[in-house]
Every structure is written in C-alpha cells, then in structure tokens.
Enzyme design. Structure first.
Site, PDB file in Angstrom:
ATOM      1  N   HIS A 263       0.867  -1.192   0.000  1.00 25.51           N
ATOM      2  CA  HIS A 263       0.000   0.000   0.000  1.00 25.51           C
ATOM      3  C   HIS A 263       0.903   1.241   0.000  1.00 25.51           C
ATOM      4  O   HIS A 263       1.711   1.402  -0.912  1.00 25.51           O
ATOM      5  CB  HIS A 263      -0.931  -0.109   1.216  1.00 25.51           C
ATOM      6  CG  HIS A 263      -2.036   0.889   1.295  1.00 25.51           C
ATOM      7  ND1 HIS A 263      -2.470   1.635   0.231  1.00 25.51           N
ATOM      8  CD2 HIS A 263      -2.830   1.272   2.349  1.00 25.51           C
ATOM      9  CE1 HIS A 263      -3.465   2.428   0.614  1.00 25.51           C
ATOM     10  NE2 HIS A 263      -3.696   2.224   1.896  1.00 25.51           N
TER      11      HIS A 263
ATOM     12  N   HIS B 123      -2.651  -2.268  -9.569  1.00 25.63           N
ATOM     13  CA  HIS B 123      -3.618  -1.672  -8.648  1.00 25.63           C
ATOM     14  C   HIS B 123      -4.877  -2.513  -8.636  1.00 25.63           C
ATOM     15  O   HIS B 123      -5.255  -3.055  -9.678  1.00 25.63           O
ATOM     16  CB  HIS B 123      -3.960  -0.237  -9.092  1.00 25.63           C
ATOM     17  CG  HIS B 123      -4.538   0.582  -8.002  1.00 25.63           C
ATOM     18  ND1 HIS B 123      -5.881   0.569  -7.702  1.00 25.63           N
ATOM     19  CD2 HIS B 123      -3.953   1.409  -7.111  1.00 25.63           C
ATOM     20  CE1 HIS B 123      -6.090   1.371  -6.690  1.00 25.63           C
ATOM     21  NE2 HIS B 123      -4.950   1.892  -6.296  1.00 25.63           N
TER      22      HIS B 123
ATOM     23  N   ASP C  32       2.565   5.512  -6.672  1.00 21.56           N
ATOM     24  CA  ASP C  32       3.824   5.391  -5.941  1.00 21.56           C
ATOM     25  C   ASP C  32       5.041   5.257  -6.848  1.00 21.56           C
ATOM     26  O   ASP C  32       6.170   5.322  -6.374  1.00 21.56           O
ATOM     27  CB  ASP C  32       3.764   4.168  -5.014  1.00 21.56           C
ATOM     28  CG  ASP C  32       2.832   4.404  -3.845  1.00 21.56           C
ATOM     29  OD1 ASP C  32       2.822   5.537  -3.348  1.00 21.56           O
ATOM     30  OD2 ASP C  32       2.123   3.475  -3.447  1.00 21.56           O
TER      31      ASP C  32
END
Ligand code: ACO
Length: 437
Positions: free
Chosen positions: A276, A315, A371
C-alpha cells in the site's frame, strides 16, 4: 448469454436456482448489487445456517456506500466529490481539497480562511510527545514513530471520545490535520538528532512542514515556492482514494466507536505496508537495486518469473494508467529543474517502457500507480526513503477522517464484523501432555 428479458418480466431482482435441490429464490438487486444477507434464505435443510458470500480481500464486495471519492478504474478516472483530480491538482490547494473532501463542497473564501486558520492553530503538539519521540532509537522508522505518536494523541484529548458530537469531531479534525505534519517532522528531526523546529503560523501548510523538516540556523525559513507547490499538489493527489486498505482500516477500527486518533493510528499502520503506501519507499529501493538502465530487462525477467514484484505497478481498481501517476510524472520534471535530474528517473522510465510493451504486464493490465514516481521526487527534495510513506500519511489523514465520519453517520453501518468459512477440525477430545506425540 446476455439477451434482454421481455419488458413484462423485467424486475430489479435476481433469480437464483439452487441446483442442489432445485429450489428457486428471488433476490433484490439495487445499484447492481445484491445484499449477501438475502442469500441466507438459501438452505438445504431448515436447520442450516444459510448461504454466505465468500470474498477474501473484498475483491467484489462493496462494504459501504460513499459520496466522497469516485474511481473508474478501467478509464483511469479519479474524482473527489465530483471534481476531477486533474482540475483540483491544477487549481486547488491541499487544504482547500481537504475541506472539499470533508464537507462535500469547495469552501467559500471566508470558509477557506477560517478552515486554514483553525488547522494552522492546531499544529503544536503537547511537549510530552517529544519525550515519546526521544525514546525511539535514532534509526527507528518514522512510520513507526508516527503510528505511535498519533495513537498517543488520544490520551491527550479525552474529549475525542465524543464521536457523535459534531463539535468534538470538528475539533479532532483540526487537530489531526494540523498535527500530523508536526509529528512527522519531529520524527524526522529525531532520526537526524537535530532539535525540533516549532510550527511557523505565517507559512502555508506545506511551507510550514518544510520549515519544520529542514530549517537550520536561518531566523526565518523561506520555502522554495516551486517545491512548496509541488508538495502541495502531491498532497492533493493523496488526499483520498475511497475504500483502499488504510481507509478500510479507519472505517473498521472506527466502527468500534474508538476515538479518531486510535483509528488514525490503525489506518497509518495499514498504509505502512509495502503493498500500500509503503510501496513508494520500496520503488526507490528497487530502482537502487536495479542500478542501471542496462539491468532493467534482467530485473523484469525476474518479475515475470514470479521472483519479484515490480513495485509501483498494478492496482486493485485501476486497470489503466493511474491518473495520479500522470500528474506526478509531470511534477517530477519541475522538481528536477530546481534540484537537478534524479538519475534514477532513467531506470524508472525504462521499467515503464518495457512493462507497457510486455505481454505479462499488458494482459494483467499492470500500469504505474501513484507510488511509482513519487519517490523520485521526494528523494530529489532531500527526503530519506523512510520518510516516503509518511509523506503519504499526512495528506491521507483528511480522507481517513472523511471516511470515518461518513461511516459514523451512516445509519446502515454497524460494528464491522465479517463472517468466516471455518475449515478447521470438528470437536475432538483433549489429549493430555504426556500422551502427545
Ligand atoms: N509486479 C508483478 N506482477 C504483479 C504486480 C507487480 N507489481 N502486481 C500484480 N501482479 C500480478 C500478480 O502476480 C497476478 O498475476 P497472476 O494472475 O499470474 O497470479 C496479477 O498481476 C494480478 O495481481 P493481484 O495481486 O491479484 O492484484 P491485487 O489487486 O490483489 O493487488 C497490488 C494489487 C497489491 C497493488 C499489486 O498490484 C502489487 O502488489 N503491486 C506492487 C505494490 C504496489 O505498487 N502497491 C501500491 C499500490 S497503490 C497504493 O496503495 C497507494
């Protein structure tokens, strides 16, 4: 087969035939969903418990209804309260966006002034928190320090237990959004062994954060406006993301009616994980491990062999380019213009190029997520890798509070308590210690 039913037989229901006994059931459909409790009536024997749905990791289960954030994963769309992330990133500020997320509407000029004033005037933390920080080793991970100190805040504000009092919730909201950057910056300064820098109320939310992190001997810290704005945009992009792992933790823990600081500590802990919010840190470590553009094909080969994950890719919801990643990539170049080009960008670009052409990634619809590029920006701005997830937790606090509040005020919500599919032993006799092999 997907042919349409004749108009006279059309109903908002689902007909289920249990082929174990031929029984037929009609189950209500609303908003393309069914209520798993309606499955309970499906039984073989009257004494049976009834059917449940089994959905590990909630891959296809909506656990709430929400008006906060909209994601359309196949198209790469992200909106807060109906406003596109692209427009908010361009025209709004993080604090304005946080207000929008929490209140449902963009603030008027006076509401924004009032909101910013209250957040700014809740940035100080109790001096005793510094003693907690002093107890950590110099190399303690700042996420561990953040989780602990935000949990500790609950002991300073017992009024936070009044979760159904809107005034109390408002106060804790100011405190949480105001104090998270201070806790984060103090954790960072502790790891450097440098004195804590107190908040400067004349600076913006991000400007003050940079001040608390980086100020040394200057009488007045003046943040670089481009870096301050870049951080503010990154904060806007991270403000909420509907029912992700940490928001779910916030809702689940909050559903026990604990105070919001304890629930935020749980959400921060969920965010810490490498799958995460901890992924930004892992991306940087991965790029360093790859080391050069020439090594990318060999690394991708290992990923495809299942030995590694390509961190910052994939994702649960996006099956297209993460819209946040597009904006982040753009900001990276603005930051490099000031701080110098981060050489790791070439490795990142090569990973992306190869992955986007490779069948393994294409068929699995694995694209860069938010990210993938943030770490390069943070590193160029002077942050150590361990601070990256912290830089995610600060802005996500507004989203967590909004999700928590929505859960509390939702008449359909109760304490979270999933069912399980028990696959263990049946009743068996206890074996005394001297007879166990
Ligand atoms: N690298 C290589 N293969 C991957 C990756 C990856 N990053 N992500 C998914 N896959 C593969 C899986 O191995 C699986 O392959 P299979 O069908 O052959 O078994 C397939 O793609 C589907 O992946 P799942 O793991 O089922 O997808 P899920 O929705 O459960 O996981 C997750 C999503 C956790 C984000 C995953 O893609 C991942 O681990 N990515 C790397 C970590 C990361 O970047 N996390 C940040 C997410 S964004 C955020 O939280 C802010």
């Amino acid at each position: 087969m997907n042919s349409e039913a004749p108009a006279e037989t059309r109903r908002d229901t689902l007909t289920v035939i249990d082929n174990r006994n031929g029984k037929q059931y009609e189950i209500a459909v609303k908003d393309d969903t069914i209520r798993p409790l309606d499955l309970r009536k499906i039984k073989i024997h009257d004494s049976d418990f009834g059917m449940m749905s089994y959905d590990p990791a909630f891959s296809n289960t909506a656990s709430c209804s929400s008006k906060i954030t909209f994601i359309e994963g196949d198209k790469g769309i992200l909106r807060y309260r109906g406003y596109s992330i692209e427009e908010l990133a361009e025209k709004s500020t993080y604090l304005e966006t946080a207000y929008l997320i929490l209140h449902g509407e963009l603030p008027t000029a006076s509401q924004l002034t009032d909101w910013s004033y209250h957040i700014t005037h809740h940035t100080f933390i109790h001096e005793s928190i510094k003693k907690f920080l002093d107890g950590f080793h110099y190399d303690a991970h700042p996420m561990g320090m953040l989780i602990s100190t935000v949990a500790a805040l609950s002991t300073f504000y017992p009024d936070a237990k009044d979760i159904f009092d809107p005034e109390s919730r408002r106060k804790q909201t100011y405190r949480l959004i105001g104090k998270m950057p201070t806790l984060a910056a103090f954790a960072y300064r502790h790891s450097l062994g440098m004195p804590f820098v107190y908040p400067d109320n004349e600076l913006s939310y991000c400007g003050n954060f940079l001040n608390m992190l980086f100020r040394t001997t200057e009488l007045k810290y003046r943040p670089n406006p481009t870096l301050e704005r870049a951080l503010d945009i990154l904060f806007t992009l991270h403000a909420d993301h509907e029912q992700n792992c940490s928001s779910t933790a916030m809702r689940v823990v909050g559903s026990s009616h604990v105070d919001p600081y304890s629930a935020t500590a749980a959400a921060t802990a969920a965010l810490y994980g490498p799958l995460h919010g901890g992924a930004n840190e892992q991306v940087l470590r991965m790029l360093l491990e790859i080391g050069s553009v020439n090594n990318v094909p060999a690394y991708v080969k290992r990923v495809k062999a299942g030995e590694k994950l390509l961190m910052g890719f994939g994702h649960r919801v996006y099956k297209n380019y993460d819209p946040r990643a597009k904006i982040v990539k753009h900001i990276a170049y603005e930051v490099f213009d000031i701080m110098g080009r981060n050489p790791l960008i070439d490795i990142a670009l090569e990973c992306e190029r190869i992955a986007l052409e490779d069948d393994y990634f294409v068929t699995r619809k694995l694209y860069p997520n938010v990210d993938f590029y943030t770490g390069l920006i943070y590193q160029s701005m002077g942050f150590p890798v361990t601070m990256f997830p912290v830089l995610f937790a600060i802005p996500r606090t507004s989203g967590w509070i909004a999700q928590w509040q929505e859960m509390l005020l939702d008449a359909e919500q109760k304490i979270s308590r999933p069912r399980q599919l028990y696959t263990g032993f049946d009743l068996r006799s206890y074996v005394p210690l001297d007879r166990r092999s």
